[in-house]
Design an enzyme around this catalytic site. Structure first.
Site, PDB file in Angstrom:
ATOM      1  CG  HIS A   1      -8.274  85.855 131.358  1.00 47.16           C
ATOM      2  ND1 HIS A   1      -7.909  86.187 132.638  1.00 47.16           N
ATOM      3  CD2 HIS A   1      -9.621  85.951 131.321  1.00 47.16           C
ATOM      4  CE1 HIS A   1      -8.976  86.486 133.347  1.00 47.16           C
ATOM      5  NE2 HIS A   1     -10.043  86.340 132.558  1.00 47.16           N
TER       6      HIS A   1
ATOM      7  N   GLY B   1     -15.850  89.612 134.689  1.00 51.97           N
ATOM      8  CA  GLY B   1     -16.225  90.942 134.245  1.00 51.97           C
ATOM      9  C   GLY B   1     -15.367  91.978 134.943  1.00 51.97           C
TER      10      GLY B   1
ATOM     11  CB  SER C   1     -12.015  86.455 135.224  1.00 54.51           C
ATOM     12  OG  SER C   1     -11.610  87.654 134.617  1.00 54.51           O
TER      13      SER C   1
ATOM     14  CD  GLU D   1      -3.089  84.342 136.183  1.00 54.13           C
ATOM     15  OE1 GLU D   1      -3.069  83.617 135.181  1.00 54.13           O
ATOM     16  OE2 GLU D   1      -4.064  85.034 136.507  1.00 54.13           O
TER      17      GLU D   1
END
Length: 689
Positions: free
Chosen positions: A358, A532, A578, A637
């Protein structure tokens, strides 16, 4: 012409370290022929002799050129500008445009015979699984021919042109500002025989292996297996890998193979590795002060670096500990920026040190050139003309308009030839989209014929569209759903979930309601899910079971339409990112059913606001971490979520239009239906006493 003093330093045994280098920096994206090098400087394309001499500026445009690639004989250079591929004489002269598609294309390499340019294109990206991304474009002009390889971003041919070394996963460590990426889209290298469909892989590591370059019986490539990108060689005979460079401060970047050498960047400088002598030397460049950009531009770019560095330091959820020490290196490099594209490259390189997802830097106010119209169709070349092979149109139940050639009453069908566009004859000597410049969104006259002749052609009026990806995506979903229905005798439904934002969740609910009453099980396909914030809503619908029944005076009322008690299977891949990562995590944790595909992307720190950067850039950062209460762990992550059933997409398994991941999901759900115990039948209606 900017006067550059260029010379090749004496070849040194072993590796020249960036600390020992000198001269002008940020000569970018180099390539090498037997006698010359090519590079991008100040956004333009240049060449120069390998052993020193006067450089030659080949382009002078307001747009930034990129990715120069010499033809095998060194006589021509292919390059990319504004998402299209061009070719021009290496000695300078008239350039010719090879591609016109509105989605970005970029030049990658040449075929060994020099007749075609290998390009990477996203023009078919919404077909998701079997999508070819590598195409061969005739230098003489014409329709790009897709290679039968899914999702490759790079490629290098063997000397006979029969085999290709390529990266099956997107080389995200190069395309994103994310160094030392270790998620599900970890890059590796494969070899594919175009003649007999044989496939093999170079040994994989828990690192990124990128930029394969095929020279004789060796595959040269870059790898960050020791954290910093260095150059390696894999011997096809002995199956052994050796490390060729030993950089620790700066990554080796943009390596490119010539007939006898590899040229690459390190720390903003250029180096050449002589493959026969196994020695490396620097290409030193001196740039006069008057050739540098204006002082105010340089000040603006320095401020952009300050803004970017500070925004990450002050707002990132988990700023890397070394962030303070990173800044001086990139401030020095930014001093050499001569074009906005150089400055952006430095900013992205610095952001890559965060090693987090991101992180998105984009430049505002510079949209992709518009105006090229698309017909929502596939073509092939026949009799020197373009013949329609398939017409795409959205199904009526989708509630959307059909494609340009699928409009009701339009007399165009597969097999027709495109004879002319707005009165101008169309020939296959140029890509067909060249004939549709300026037609997007306006009525355009086509002359079409069932035979390859102007005689007897009929005229139709169509309105080409700027983006046909929705048409192709809808056809891909329709085809998958039909395949699932046929393979399961109508027992199993199919939903593709493109995102878990509000739009994706609403679409999911509509499709779930429409299918659940007539099927006993469901396959949910979340491959290439773009993310989202509502993954938990989707999983709630998938796992929810009825807890009560409702009756009125006439008897039992049909159950609410979001319950489906039967088996479910979720498909994910390395581009489930994500919220797509989170969907897989929640689905697996709540034991909703088998998870099929490949490890997800691994970008699981959430984004926040957009930060304005001096110079017209915008920056998105990872600002929210997620702690899972039930597992007492942070989101994985830079790793992603492992599937229960690993099924990779390899070209030898995709013949005949197969989709091994979908087939595995069908196999699992059919097996589950055989042992699935339905809920007990409800009692008959009796009013409460």
């Amino acid at each position: 012409m900017i006067c550059l003093l260029l010379f090749l330093s004496a070849l040194l045994a072993g590796c020249v370290h960036a600390a020992d280098a000198s001269g002008t920096r940020l000569l970018r994206e180099p390539d090498i022929s037997r006698h010359r090098i090519a590079f991008i400087y100040a956004g333009d394309l240049w060449t120069a002799p390998r052993d020193g001499g006067e450089p030659l500026r080949l382009t002078r445009t307001p747009d930034a050129e990129s990715l120069p690639r010499f033809s095998p004989d060194g006589e021509h250079i292919a390059f990319t500008r504004n998402g299209d591929v061009y070719v021009m004489p290496a000695a300078g002269g008239e350039e010719r445009r090879l591609t016109w598609h509105p989605l970005p294309d970029r030049g990658v390499a040449w075929t060994p015979d020099g007749s075609r340019v290998l390009i990477h294109s996203d023009r078919l990206k919404h077909e998701l699984t079997r999508t070819p991304h590598l195409f061969l474009v005739p230098v003489a002009g014409g329709l790009p021919e897709p290679l039968p390889i899914p999702r490759a971003t790079c490629g290098s041919f063997s000397a006979d042109g029969r085999r290709i070394a390529y990266g099956p996963n997107p080389e995200l460590v190069l395309r994103l500002p994310w160094k030392r990426y270790r998620g599900g889209s970890l890059a590796y290298i494969a070899l594919y025989n175009l003649a007999n469909n044989d496939y093999e892989e170079l040994p994989r590591t828990q690192a990124n292996d990128v930029c394969p370059m095929w020279h004789k019986e060796s595959i040269y490539f870059l790898s960050d297996r020791d954290r910093t990108m260095n150059l390696y060689r894999y011997d096809l005979g002995s199956k052994r890998t050796e490390r060729l460079t030993d950089y620790a401060e700066w990554d080796v970047k943009n390596a490119s193979l010539g007939p006898d050498a590899i040229i690459y960047e390190n720390g903003g400088w250029l180096f050449i590795l002589d493959l026969d002598r196994r020695r490396t030397g620097q290409v030193s460049v001196s740039l006069p002060e008057e050739a540098l950009p204006r002082a105010e531009q340089r000040a603006e770019w320095r401020q952009a670096l300050e803004d970017t560095w500070r925004a990450y330091r002050d707002n990132a959820f988990y700023p890397v500990p070394a962030w303070d020490s990173i800044k001086p290196r990139y401030e020095e490099l930014m001093n050499w920026a001569a074009h906005a594209s150089d400055a952006e490259s430095v900013l992205k390189d610095m952001l890559g040190e965060a090693s987090q997802g991101h992180v998105v830097l984009s430049r505002t106010g510079q949209p992709r050139a518009a105006g090229i119209g698309l017909l929502g169709a596939d073509f092939r070349v026949e009799n020197g003309l373009y013949r329609i092979t398939k017409i795409y149109g959205l199904a009526a139940q989708e509630g959307k308009a059909p494609g340009p050639l699928a409009a009701p009453g339009l007399e165009v069908k597969p097999g027709d030839f495109i004879i002319a566009v707005d009165g101008k004859p169309v020939r296959a000597t140029a890509e067909i989209y060249a004939a549709f410049e300026g037609t997007a969104g306006r009525e355009t006259k086509l002359r079409v014929n069932s035979s390859p002749s102007a005689e007897g052609a009929r005229e139709v009026v169509v309105k080409p569209i700027a983006d046909e990806s929705g048409l192709r995506y809808a056809e891909w979903v329709r085809s998958n759903r039909a395949h699932v229905t046929e393979a399961t005798g109508g027992q199993v439904g199919y939903i593709h979930l493109g995102n878990v934002g509000q739009s994706g969740v609403e679409q999911f609910r509509r499709e779930w309601r429409a299918q659940r009453s007539r099927v006993a099980a469901m396959i949910v396909d979340a491959r290439n899910n773009s993310g989202g914030g509502n993954a938990d809503d989707v999983v709630d619908w998938i796992v929810r079971r009825p807890t009560r029944l409702m009756y009125d005076r006439r008897g039992r009322v049909p159950p609410w339409d979001y319950f489906l008690d039967g088996p479910k299977v979720l498909i994910v891949n390395d581009q489930s990112v994500s919220g797509g990562d989170e969907l897989a995590y929640l689905y697996k944790h709540r034991k909703a059913g088998p998870l099929v595909g490949t490890r997800t992307f691994g970008a699981m720190i959430g984004t926040g606001p957009t930060y304005k950067i001096t110079g017209g850039w915008e920056l998105v950062l990872p600002v929210y971490g997620f702690f899972w209460l039930e597992t007492a762990t942070w989101s994985p992550e830079n790793y992603g979520v492992e599937p229960d059933y690993l099924v990779e997409l390899k070209p030898d398994a995709l013949t005949g239009g197969r989709d091994p991941q979908l087939e595995k999901a069908i196999e699992l759900v059919r097996a589950a239906l055989k042992t699935y115990k339905k809920l007990p039948e409800p009692p008959p209606y009796r009013p409460p006493q």
